[in-house]
Design an enzyme around this catalytic site. Structure first.
Site, PDB file in Angstrom:
ATOM      1  N   HIS A 124     -26.191   5.142 -16.910  1.00 53.77           N
ATOM      2  CA  HIS A 124     -26.871   6.125 -16.059  1.00 53.77           C
ATOM      3  C   HIS A 124     -25.863   7.018 -15.312  1.00 53.77           C
ATOM      4  CE1 HIS A 124     -30.268   7.355 -13.337  1.00 53.77           C
ATOM      5  NE2 HIS A 124     -29.267   7.536 -12.494  1.00 53.77           N
ATOM      6  N   GLU A 125     -24.945   6.392 -14.616  1.00 54.42           N
ATOM      7  CA  GLU A 125     -23.970   7.185 -13.847  1.00 54.42           C
ATOM      8  C   GLU A 125     -23.053   7.976 -14.783  1.00 54.42           C
ATOM      9  OE1 GLU A 125     -24.614   7.448 -10.760  1.00 54.42           O
ATOM     10  OE2 GLU A 125     -25.907   5.688 -10.589  1.00 54.42           O
ATOM     11  N   HIS A 142     -24.678  11.234 -15.400  1.00 58.69           N
ATOM     12  CA  HIS A 142     -24.384  12.172 -14.298  1.00 58.69           C
ATOM     13  C   HIS A 142     -22.955  12.705 -14.432  1.00 58.69           C
ATOM     14  CE1 HIS A 142     -27.948  11.722 -11.824  1.00 58.69           C
ATOM     15  NE2 HIS A 142     -27.799  10.419 -11.685  1.00 58.69           N
TER      16      HIS A 142
END
Lengths: 500, 500
Positions: free
Chosen positions: A265-266, A269
């Protein structure tokens, strides 16, 4: 180059430099700084924040922005126009607030998260209620200062996070999502024991988890020559510019997938920030377009890619190599079922893919009631609990696992939550579109994520904040946000998984 | 409070805040930042350095310092006077340099370490010589701007690092040291194989070394609620203030003592910074008094404490527990002899305690020749090599292990090296004094370092830079620097160790 724009660039350089320093202080505080440091360091942060404000809001900048948005606008190129527009918007927002009120509000916001944290610890909403009330009053007042005729306060707040997304647009979106997902979730919950994922809760060495985290992050495209991965209490992403992007994870010895999916997930980003064009990285439009678009990228990596079977075909054997004792008896299919298992939670950040948006809808509906004058602060816990019962079928036993679970309101972030759900929906929509253009599944099975990342870079990442959410979606897919893709995606996926 | 002093405090707050940001950028760059980040980040560092300069050097600060050092000086308390004196000194130094020359010099200094590093890699002094020549010319010119009647350039540079320490004072000091240590070293070298320390060069797991590093740092008094320990290419200490102190180490898998003694050394620097009084930590006198005093503290911990047998009585069994395979056959006495073994090196940073000062004397004598006009840049390698042969009995086979080994000159740090030797000498002098006041050996054997650290705190640490080197020594011991203690300490120690 336009003379006034050139002058503006001097301010931009200062603004960006101070922001980088503030970002670094924040990163350091979350990942490394010693516990006794904060009081002394806060003074430096205060001074630099003040300098940042002065570089943004002053008579010369005001004058420059005025000329650059009116008579001289045609002399600017695409990026310059976007930068000027972005700064003018920030300027107009800040300028309407009387400095004394701004200071008082900032003092309130500096201490509010501490009050919230203590109230949460004591499971007592009452302890936080007066502070929350004050914050809401400031939010109403500040939005009121810049309200145009007939505009609603909550619409103004929503627009801050997602340009052009009003209650009208969000009501349509959320109602469609709710109408489909609430009954779907009920059917899934009835069969919740179909999938066994006990393998996930064995003991997994944290150092080995960290090594795997670095591998998987790099595997999905996070470039460690331009980024770092560290540990922190809660996972997050931050960056100084496109060549210094930082992500964190939190490792649990008794939960393997927690760190894996938070790292993917990160990384989503982070890859977004790394791919922003060099020409704009050190400018006010050098970050992601909006919270919703940012979240769409992280969720695209986490869910569309990371929870698919194709993704794990080349990667799962590697994971088994890292943890042979725990996983050698677990098949790929068992693992993929496990990472997609629906497990209802009272806590948003622990929610599964299926129920996540319902957590957001509850917050959206409550924020709307607050700013439309349909709810008093003291009644919020009861409203919260009733909605959890209605939409998810579960009810908090105390405020800590209910209305006090999120930090956002104590930071004054009202209108922020919807972006989380928009992100999930946009991710599904982009995936639907991408599949028509690229053989995504084949690429994943081959372990070749480059074309997928390139596709996102070309259509979204490189533009930074020069385009807003709707512009990005329209330019890419000739269609604005459409909840159908998201609803279909979840319906198909969970119907198959739970044999509904 | 004096009105002008109050106004000055506003500038001080800014200066300290910008300096904290710059320190954090530097720390981050040395320990964590991704390799591709530096170019973009350098712009922010440039802007913030500029703001730092503007906050230090401007007409209002000049005016305030003028009034506060003359007519209003009597209205200030002890700390305030020290702060004003310190700022006035910096101001006067900076002010004399024409801004255009200052910029040009800073540009030169920004690229010089890169040129030096490449020349070192190519083992070619010729590649660095023109840059070195330019730096020396700037140093002469800048010192010339602030020269008072009859002052010598090198005395001005020396005074920057160690107030009041002129060539006259240092010649006396170094001649005394040299006269004793050169023959002592020859005697020791003749018996160099007496001590076997092959145990030190086995394989030691780096993670375990790091865990021991944290233990030993904490053991000597480094407080991890106010500090952190990280890895970097070269060990160093930095700090944001007295409650955020950071040290690093470098771990070698095949050299156990390297990290142990660099951690004890950096902990000495760190404990000094942690003990500086709260009242001055966020001011220009909130750091150590001078390079020499700072180095005296790190060497006190590393050598006087860390290389003594008494220190290891309670600690060595612990070390054996960490590395039983490698150390269980090595007795405490063998270990203590090993960590004190004299091993001649061409490289200053790898020098043992006995020969270290000779490395410094060589640099001091060469710098003196440069600024007194007694040596040309092109002749420096030959002078260097000849002195190594004469004082240490060894000769570099190339410039990389000779004149190009240190980064200091490429950063414009002339006059800096003597402080390293002063530090060693001051450490020995303080130890001699402390032993008369405290049962140091007993404390060490009991594993109780608190009274030792407290003693240093009360006499040195807490004052920060409100007192200079001589003031600290005089106030503490009623005696200025005296080389005898250092010479006796080394003579006694090595006579016993090598049975001379």
């Amino acid at each position: 180059m336009n003379k006034n724009y050139e002058k503006l660039c001097e301010y931009i350089e200062k603004i960006i430099s101070f922001r980088q320093a503030l970002t670094l202080f924040e990163w350091d505080n979350e990942t490394l700084a010693p516990e006794a440091a904060s009081e002394n360091t806060a003074k430096a942060i205060g001074v630099i924040s003040g300098e940042y404000f002065k570089a943004m809001i002053n008579d010369e900048v005001k004058e420059l922005l005025l000329e650059l948005t009116s008579t001289e606008n045609s002399e600017l190129d695409f990026n310059q126009k976007a930068i000027v527009k972005n700064m003018k918007k920030s300027y107009d927002q800040m300028e309407t607030i009387p400095p004394a009120e701004y200071r008082a509000y900032n003092e309130l916001i500096a201490k509010a998260p501490g009050i919230w944290a203590k109230a949460k610890q004591n499971k007592s909403f009452e302890e936080f209620a007066p502070t929350l009330e004050e914050i809401i009053e400031y939010q109403k007042k500040f939005a009121g200062y810049r309200r145009k005729d007939g505009q609603k306060i909550y619409d103004i707040l929503l627009d801050d996070y997602e340009e052009g997304f009003s209650m009208e647009k969000l009501d349509t979106f959320f109602n469609e999502v709710k109408a489909s997902l609430v009954p779907l979730l009920q059917k899934v919950t009835a069969k919740k024991d179909l999938i066994d994922k006990s393998y996930n809760y064995q003991n997994f060495d944290k150092d080995r988890q960290m090594v795997f985290a670095k591998f998987i992050s790099s595997y999905v495209g996070f470039d460690f020559t331009k980024g770092v991965l560290a540990e922190s209490a809660h996972p997050f992403t931050t960056n100084l510019h496109n060549k210094d992007v930082r992500i964190t994870t939190h490792l649990y010895p008794d939960n393997l997938e927690s760190s894996i999916f938070s790292v993917i997930h990160e990384s989503g980003h982070g890859i977004y920030e790394m791919n922003i064009d060099d020409a704009i990285t050190l400018t006010p439009v050098g970050g992601g377009s909006s919270m919703g678009i940012h979240e769409s990228q992280s969720r695209f990596f986490e869910n569309m890619l990371g929870r698919s079977k194709a993704f794990w075909v080349p990667v799962y054997p590697k994971l088994v190599e890292y943890f042979p004792e725990q996983l050698s008896d677990i098949s790929l299919d068992q693992f993929v079922a496990g990472i997609n298992k629906s497990e209802l939670s009272l806590i948003r950040t622990e929610a599964d893919e299926l129920s996540y948006s319902l957590h957001i809808i509850i917050r959206y509906e409550i924020e709307k009631m607050i700013f439309e004058g349909n709810a008093k602060v003291k009644d919020l816990p009861a409203i919260w609990n009733q909605k959890y019962k209605e939409y998810l079928g579960i009810e908090p036993s105390n405020d800590a696992e209910g209305i006090l679970q999120d930090i956002h309101w104590s930071c004054g972030n009202f209108g922020y939550f919807p972006s989380y759900a928009l992100g999930s929906a946009i991710a599904a929509q982009i995936y639907h579109y991408m599949e028509k253009k690229l053989p995504v599944e084949e690429y994943l099975k081959e372990g070749n994520l480059i074309p997928v990342v390139e596709f996102l870079k070309e259509h979204i990442h490189k533009y930074g904040a020069t385009k807003n959410t709707s512009e990005l979606l329209q330019d890419m897919m000739q269609e604005d946000l459409n909840a159908n893709y998201y609803v279909s995606y979840l319906t198909d996926k969970y119907t198959k998984l739970y044999q509904l």
